[in-house]
Design a protein around this motif. Structure first.
Motif, PDB file in Angstrom:
ATOM      1  N   HIS A 130      54.385 -25.557 109.800  1.00 10.23           N
ATOM      2  CA  HIS A 130      55.812 -25.686 108.301  1.00 10.23           C
ATOM      3  C   HIS A 130      56.401 -26.631 109.218  1.00 10.23           C
ATOM      4  O   HIS A 130      57.768 -26.935 107.969  1.00 10.23           O
ATOM      5  N   HIS A 131      56.367 -26.583 110.945  1.00  7.53           N
ATOM      6  CA  HIS A 131      57.774 -26.640 111.293  1.00  7.53           C
ATOM      7  C   HIS A 131      57.326 -28.245 112.280  1.00  7.53           C
ATOM      8  O   HIS A 131      58.527 -28.557 113.306  1.00  7.53           O
ATOM      9  N   ARG A 133      57.052 -32.185 112.607  1.00  8.10           N
ATOM     10  CA  ARG A 133      57.707 -33.305 111.766  1.00  8.10           C
ATOM     11  C   ARG A 133      56.959 -34.857 111.675  1.00  8.10           C
ATOM     12  O   ARG A 133      56.037 -34.483 112.682  1.00  8.10           O
ATOM     13  N   GLY A 138      58.179 -31.725 116.536  1.00  8.07           N
ATOM     14  CA  GLY A 138      57.987 -30.808 116.122  1.00  8.07           C
ATOM     15  C   GLY A 138      57.459 -29.678 116.685  1.00  8.07           C
ATOM     16  O   GLY A 138      56.872 -30.197 117.668  1.00  8.07           O
ATOM     17  N   ARG A 153      53.165 -30.610 104.648  1.00  6.55           N
ATOM     18  CA  ARG A 153      54.490 -31.203 104.653  1.00  6.55           C
ATOM     19  C   ARG A 153      55.399 -30.381 103.628  1.00  6.55           C
ATOM     20  O   ARG A 153      56.769 -30.891 103.237  1.00  6.55           O
ATOM     21  N   ALA A 156      57.556 -27.744 104.024  1.00  3.69           N
ATOM     22  CA  ALA A 156      58.552 -28.248 105.224  1.00  3.69           C
ATOM     23  C   ALA A 156      60.344 -28.851 104.125  1.00  3.69           C
ATOM     24  O   ALA A 156      61.332 -28.732 104.741  1.00  3.69           O
ATOM     25  N   ASP A 159      61.478 -25.608 102.206  1.00  2.24           N
ATOM     26  CA  ASP A 159      62.102 -24.860 103.833  1.00  2.24           C
ATOM     27  C   ASP A 159      63.225 -25.811 103.664  1.00  2.24           C
ATOM     28  O   ASP A 159      64.453 -25.076 104.159  1.00  2.24           O
ATOM     29  N   HIS A 189      61.660 -37.506 110.248  1.00  2.00           N
ATOM     30  CA  HIS A 189      61.246 -35.161 109.606  1.00  2.00           C
ATOM     31  C   HIS A 189      60.459 -34.725 109.178  1.00  2.00           C
ATOM     32  O   HIS A 189      59.762 -34.060 109.253  1.00  2.00           O
ATOM     33  N   LEU A 190      61.035 -35.498 107.878  1.00  2.00           N
ATOM     34  CA  LEU A 190      59.920 -34.978 106.073  1.00  2.00           C
ATOM     35  C   LEU A 190      59.261 -36.175 106.074  1.00  2.00           C
ATOM     36  O   LEU A 190      59.758 -37.224 105.978  1.00  2.00           O
ATOM     37  N   ASP A 237      66.032 -22.617 109.194  1.00  2.00           N
ATOM     38  CA  ASP A 237      65.033 -23.563 108.403  1.00  2.00           C
ATOM     39  C   ASP A 237      66.425 -24.344 107.681  1.00  2.00           C
ATOM     40  O   ASP A 237      66.359 -25.193 107.844  1.00  2.00           O
ATOM     41  N   SER A 242      66.036 -28.095 113.321  1.00  3.12           N
ATOM     42  CA  SER A 242      64.613 -28.646 114.127  1.00  3.12           C
ATOM     43  C   SER A 242      65.515 -30.035 114.778  1.00  3.12           C
ATOM     44  O   SER A 242      64.338 -30.383 116.132  1.00  3.12           O
TER      45      SER A 242
END
Length: 257
Positions: A130-131, A133, A138, A153, A156, A159, A189-190, A237, A242
């Motif tokens: 979950h962390h 990227r 990540g 994803r 993430a 979060d 990142h996402l 978070d 990140s």
């Protein structure tokens, strides 16, 4: 005809009892995390609520939706194991690099805690990743793009949204600004598709959104962030953490899928 009905009734009863037992087990894990880290109270439940609302729009249903729900509830359980080295006291690593390295181990620590619970087997990939990227910078494995499990994803994005909107340290409470920040991070990142699902089905903002918030990435003029001060607390978070990790990690570091 009575026989099959009794069997069906018995089977349903067993399933209901099992689900109740599973929920009680997860509740125990969440309580342990919130006791160890009081600033996390309510975070797991909020993330779980967000992913539950996002799942149908992403085609996540049935067992996959159950796995995502459980993963959202226990995604940070590994913080219980690494917390003593992050937040002051005799076990705190004095070097920022050491604390970043320790922080990046919490998803794997979480999987280690949960492994062996059969009903959580499907949740483990999301807990571990979950962390990660989208740009591959990540942790813990440096997965990139679609290599990252969809459930991870989704968590993430939820979060990061919670960190930006709830006052656990840096949150502003401005949902529109938070969505704008998530959109700015889309692709690097996402996951862009997941960000838009959150924006449209959870927050209800139209594409384009509002002006970006001040939560920026390293090197873009955003506020400087000490992500893990030895004598204090910062929400891990917070998306800027990140960024700090992405800038810090050694180039070419070996990653395990």
């Amino acid at each position: 005809m009575l026989g099959p009905l009794l069997v069906a009734h018995w089977s349903i009863g067993r399933e209901v009892a099992a689900r109740r037992e599973h929920q009680e087990t997860v509740t125990t894990f969440v309580a342990a995390l919130e006791k160890a880290e009081p600033t996390s109270v309510g975070h797991s439940a909020r993330v779980a609520e967000l992913v539950d609302r996002m799942a149908p729009a992403l085609g996540i249903r049935g067992q996959a939706a159950d796995d995502l729900h459980y993963a959202a509830l226990v995604h940070d359980i590994g913080m219980v194991a690494v917390r003593p080295g992050l937040h002051g006291g005799e076990h705190t690593d004095p070097e920022p690099a050491g604390r970043l390295s320790l922080l990046s181990s919490h998803p794997v620590a979480g999987v280690d805690v949960l492994r062996g619970l059969d009903f959580l087997t499907g949740a483990l990939p999301a807990v571990r990743h979950h962390h990660e990227r989208m740009d591959g910078r990540g942790y813990p494995d440096g997965l990139r793009g679609d290599e990252i499990p969809l459930a991870a994803r989704v968590i993430a994005v939820a979060d990061a949204f919670d960190a930006l909107t709830v006052d656990r340290g840096q949150g502003t409470g401005d949902q529109g600004a938070a969505v704008a920040e998530l959109r700015r991070r889309a692709g690097s990142h996402l996951d862009p598709a997941v960000v838009e699902v959150l924006a449209s089905t959870v927050v209800g903002t139209a594409a384009g959104g509002s002006s970006p918030t001040t939560h920026g990435t390293a090197g873009t003029g955003s506020p400087v962030l000490d992500p893990l001060p030895a004598d204090g607390w910062v929400d891990h978070d917070d998306p800027r953490v990140s960024d700090v990790f992405a800038e810090w990690q050694p180039e070419g570091a070996e990653r395990q899928p």
